[in-house]
Scaffold this motif. Structure first.
Motif, PDB file in Angstrom:
ATOM      1  N   TYR A  93       9.217  34.108   8.912  1.00 23.31           N
ATOM      2  CA  TYR A  93      10.191  34.380   9.972  1.00 23.31           C
ATOM      3  C   TYR A  93      11.506  33.642   9.718  1.00 23.31           C
ATOM      4  O   TYR A  93      11.521  32.450   9.413  1.00 23.31           O
ATOM      5  CB  TYR A  93       9.610  33.974  11.328  1.00 23.31           C
ATOM      6  CG  TYR A  93      10.578  34.122  12.478  1.00 23.31           C
ATOM      7  CD1 TYR A  93      10.922  35.381  12.952  1.00 23.31           C
ATOM      8  CD2 TYR A  93      11.156  33.002  13.085  1.00 23.31           C
ATOM      9  CE1 TYR A  93      11.817  35.535  14.003  1.00 23.31           C
ATOM     10  CE2 TYR A  93      12.051  33.145  14.140  1.00 23.31           C
ATOM     11  CZ  TYR A  93      12.378  34.415  14.590  1.00 23.31           C
ATOM     12  OH  TYR A  93      13.266  34.569  15.623  1.00 23.31           O
ATOM     13  N   HIS A 114      15.644  37.778  11.548  1.00 22.43           N
ATOM     14  CA  HIS A 114      14.623  38.454  12.359  1.00 22.43           C
ATOM     15  C   HIS A 114      14.740  38.103  13.832  1.00 22.43           C
ATOM     16  O   HIS A 114      13.752  38.123  14.570  1.00 22.43           O
ATOM     17  CB  HIS A 114      13.222  38.069  11.866  1.00 22.43           C
ATOM     18  CG  HIS A 114      12.989  38.314  10.418  1.00 22.43           C
ATOM     19  ND1 HIS A 114      12.557  37.332   9.548  1.00 22.43           N
ATOM     20  CD2 HIS A 114      13.144  39.427   9.663  1.00 22.43           C
ATOM     21  CE1 HIS A 114      12.440  37.833   8.332  1.00 22.43           C
ATOM     22  NE2 HIS A 114      12.795  39.114   8.371  1.00 22.43           N
ATOM     23  N   SER A 115      15.955  37.815  14.313  1.00 24.25           N
ATOM     24  CA  SER A 115      16.143  37.305  15.676  1.00 24.25           C
ATOM     25  C   SER A 115      15.621  38.243  16.754  1.00 24.25           C
ATOM     26  O   SER A 115      15.196  37.795  17.819  1.00 24.25           O
ATOM     27  CB  SER A 115      17.628  37.007  15.920  1.00 24.25           C
ATOM     28  OG  SER A 115      18.401  38.202  15.784  1.00 24.25           O
ATOM     29  N   LYS A 116      15.632  39.542  16.508  1.00 25.01           N
ATOM     30  CA  LYS A 116      15.229  40.501  17.539  1.00 25.01           C
ATOM     31  C   LYS A 116      13.811  41.037  17.329  1.00 25.01           C
ATOM     32  O   LYS A 116      13.394  41.973  18.006  1.00 25.01           O
ATOM     33  CB  LYS A 116      16.217  41.676  17.566  1.00 25.01           C
ATOM     34  CG  LYS A 116      17.633  41.262  17.960  1.00 25.01           C
ATOM     35  CD  LYS A 116      18.554  42.463  18.011  1.00 25.01           C
ATOM     36  CE  LYS A 116      19.973  42.040  18.401  1.00 25.01           C
ATOM     37  NZ  LYS A 116      20.912  43.189  18.455  1.00 25.01           N
ATOM     38  N   ARG A 117      13.079  40.438  16.401  1.00 21.67           N
ATOM     39  CA  ARG A 117      11.732  40.925  16.104  1.00 21.67           C
ATOM     40  C   ARG A 117      10.674  39.978  16.662  1.00 21.67           C
ATOM     41  O   ARG A 117      10.845  38.760  16.657  1.00 21.67           O
ATOM     42  CB  ARG A 117      11.525  41.040  14.584  1.00 21.67           C
ATOM     43  CG  ARG A 117      12.462  41.990  13.896  1.00 21.67           C
ATOM     44  CD  ARG A 117      12.257  43.420  14.365  1.00 21.67           C
ATOM     45  NE  ARG A 117      10.927  43.917  14.051  1.00 21.67           N
ATOM     46  CZ  ARG A 117      10.524  45.157  14.338  1.00 21.67           C
ATOM     47  NH1 ARG A 117      11.351  45.996  14.939  1.00 21.67           N
ATOM     48  NH2 ARG A 117       9.314  45.554  14.020  1.00 21.67           N
ATOM     49  N   SER A 122      11.316  51.413  12.556  1.00 24.15           N
ATOM     50  CA  SER A 122      12.738  51.780  12.635  1.00 24.15           C
ATOM     51  C   SER A 122      13.031  52.911  11.664  1.00 24.15           C
ATOM     52  O   SER A 122      12.319  53.101  10.687  1.00 24.15           O
ATOM     53  CB  SER A 122      13.619  50.567  12.313  1.00 24.15           C
ATOM     54  OG  SER A 122      13.363  50.096  11.003  1.00 24.15           O
TER      55      SER A 122
END
Length: 583
Positions: free
Chosen positions: A437, A442-445, A516
């Motif tokens: 991470y 990957h801030s929005k995952r 996505s």
């Protein structure tokens, strides 16, 4: 029609086991062709030109380089090819039913100008049955022809292998259906599948003057047939010991073949003369034959030309241009018929030239429509004047000739004359993996704690082939993956990996995550580890102090002319393999 095993396939191999008889089938949308050769005489390659017609079931009916891809059922009997006359309903274009996923299956032209006699897709019979019945008829006729061309001793002692061509953009489902239909038609299990534009390019480049070809030359091949027009581009990478080329741009295609000229002409006739009291189907048949055999081939674009179309039985009508059973058609009217079709082809050619991002030396026109003079001159006037527009010899049969050449080169590499060294990937191909991470990336995952590595992880995509990447044929490469699980959970019986793909139609780049973009499932690879004792599986201590089973394995990828093969390899043993679509 029955789909029994072929007679030639059932014959004993005997002492000719080192010899094979190769039969190439160009299974086309509107016309199909067959060529054959013996591996002991690869220089002698023969096109079948004898076909049964509606009056003769034998070999002496019609002489033609190809046969119509059409069927008509009369009771339990299926008429095929030239046996299907111009009157009454018939099955056409059923090859396209094998791959309904292709967006080119329906074009503006096919909506505007439908064939009045063509039965709708799926009418009474599935696309698979129609294809199987047609290929069965083609196979039986081919075997009958060979009985008159080769001694019985050779036929009885020589194993037969079939080659069949498919569009380069065929999906893995469509390829599997094509293979299944061909096998059910008696063409054997050792079927070789080759992409159509690649086969055409192999023959077209071979037919060129070798002294005119240099390393770095880029060619756009346009295979313009009756139903479809397919394009692909190649750049020459080597001249010796044989000509080698690399794909310069991914292939494109559309339903805009020469059949639409006939359909537009038919509508033109109905609009012009359909109110005449003597108008009937016989008038249409005679007019269509003249347009197909004479007008289409003779027209070169001049609006001052005049063409005579027979319309027997129609009363004289000077206002309509009808006199003594003949209708005079101006060059301007013929040009109006050609324009919508030719302009679609021009758009495809210009798009393919632009996609290469290279200086293109020539456009090579093959296929039946590709031999048309007006199409050639219109393309020539629509592109950079420095780019030549050429029509190689035997253009209508380029696909089947090239397929046979390719098949012979696989059986006996010394016979190879042209080799496609690499292709351009049409999609992104890869699998999902665990990644450390990254708070920024990957801030929005959503993330999760991995006790084994003692860190937070996310799932993202690992693309081992990206759209546009060069892919080398028949050369395997591996990608390593790693899975762990607690020993306390027991011996896992299997390890699986899903193969995923993305078309990326807008060319925005490979999606980062599985959920996505347009990422889709392609296939699953599974390694059955049940036969391996638990004590033989590697064990590692995790960051949390617990014991874990640790399995390192490879996904091996091999790319071929019309398909891709993936295998899962653990400790140098292949545990599973799948064959999927062309890259």
């Amino acid at each position: 029609m029955d789909s029994t095993t072929s007679e030639l396939e059932k014959m004993d191999i005997g002492e000719g086991a080192d010899r094979k008889l190769l039969i190439a089938v160009d299974f086309g949308t509107t016309f199909s062709g067959v060529a054959w050769a013996q591996t002991r005489r690869p220089d002698v390659q023969t096109i079948i030109i004898q076909w049964p017609d509606s009056t003769s079931g034998g070999l002496e009916g019609i002489s033609s380089d190809k046969v119509p891809t059409e069927l008509r059922y009369e009771g339990s009997e299926a008429k095929w090819g030239f046996q299907v006359d111009d009157f009454g309903p018939r099955h056409q274009w059923f090859k396209l039913d094998l791959d309904p996923s292709q967006s080119r299956g329906v074009s503006d032209l096919s909506r505007q100008y439908p064939d009045q006699h063509a039965l709708p897709p799926g009418y009474n019979f599935s696309g698979e049955k129609l294809c199987t019945d047609y290929l069965t008829a083609l196979r039986k006729h081919t075997e009958e022809v060979l009985k008159h061309k080769l001694p019985q001793s050779i036929l009885k002692s020589t194993p037969v292998e079939y080659i069949i061509t498919v569009p380069a953009v065929w999906s893995d489902v469509a390829q599997a259906k094509t293979r299944s239909c061909a096998e059910d038609a008696g063409m054997g299990k050792q079927l070789m599948i080759i992409s159509e534009p690649e086969a055409a390019a192999i023959y077209a480049l071979h037919a060129m003057d070798p002294h005119s070809i240099k390393i770095g030359d880029t060619f756009v091949l346009c295979d313009a047939g009756g139903g479809t027009v397919d394009l692909i581009s190649y750049t020459v990478s080597a001249l010796k010991p044989i000509l080698q080329v690399e794909e310069a741009a991914t292939g494109t295609g559309r339903l805009c073949g020469s059949t639409f000229l006939n359909r537009i002409f038919n509508k033109f006739l109905v609009d012009k003369l359909g109110l005449n009291e003597e108008w009937d189907e016989e008038v249409v048949e005679d007019a269509m034959k003249r347009f197909e055999l004479v007008t289409k081939k003779a027209f070169r674009g001049s609006t001052s030309e005049e063409f005579v179309i027979p319309v027997p039985g129609l009363a004289d009508d000077p206002a309509q241009g009808v006199r003594r059973g003949k209708f005079r058609m101006t060059g301007a009217e013929v040009k109006q018929i050609f324009e919508p079709v030719v302009q679609e082809v021009v758009t495809l050619v210009r798009g393919q030239i632009a996609a290469t991002n290279k200086s293109v030396k020539a456009v090579l026109l093959v296929g039946g429509f590709g031999q048309n003079a007006y199409l050639r001159e219109t393309i020539r006037a629509s592109i950079d004047p420095s780019i030549e527009v050429m029509q190689p010899p035997n253009g209508w049969t380029a696909v089947v000739r090239g397929a046979l050449m390719k098949g012979l080169s696989v059986m006996e590499p010394t016979t190879a004359r042209v080799k496609v060294a690499s292709r351009s990937a049409r999609k992104h191909y890869g699998t999902e993996r665990m990644t450390k991470y990254d708070a920024v990336k990957h801030s929005k995952r959503p993330n999760y704690w991995d006790a084994y590595d003692g860190e937070y992880k996310v799932n993202d995509m690992d693309w081992f082939i990206k759209k546009g990447d060069p892919v080398t044929e028949e050369k395997s490469f591996k990608r390593q993956y790693h899975k762990v699980w607690p020993v306390a959970e027991g011996h896992n019986k299997a390890v699986s990996q899903d193969l995923l793909m993305s078309e990326d139609r807008d060319s925005t780049g490979a999606p980062t995550y599985k959920d996505s973009g347009d990422v889709r499932y392609q296939a699953r690879l599974t390694a059955d580890l049940s036969c391996i004792p638990a004590n033989d599986l590697a064990q590692k201590t995790g960051k949390d102090g617990r014991q874990y089973y640790s399995v390192h394995y490879d996904i091996e990828m091999t790319y071929y002319s019309a398909h891709t093969k993936y295998a899962m390899v653990y400790k140098n043993v292949k545990y599973d393999s799948v064959t999927v679509e062309y890259v």
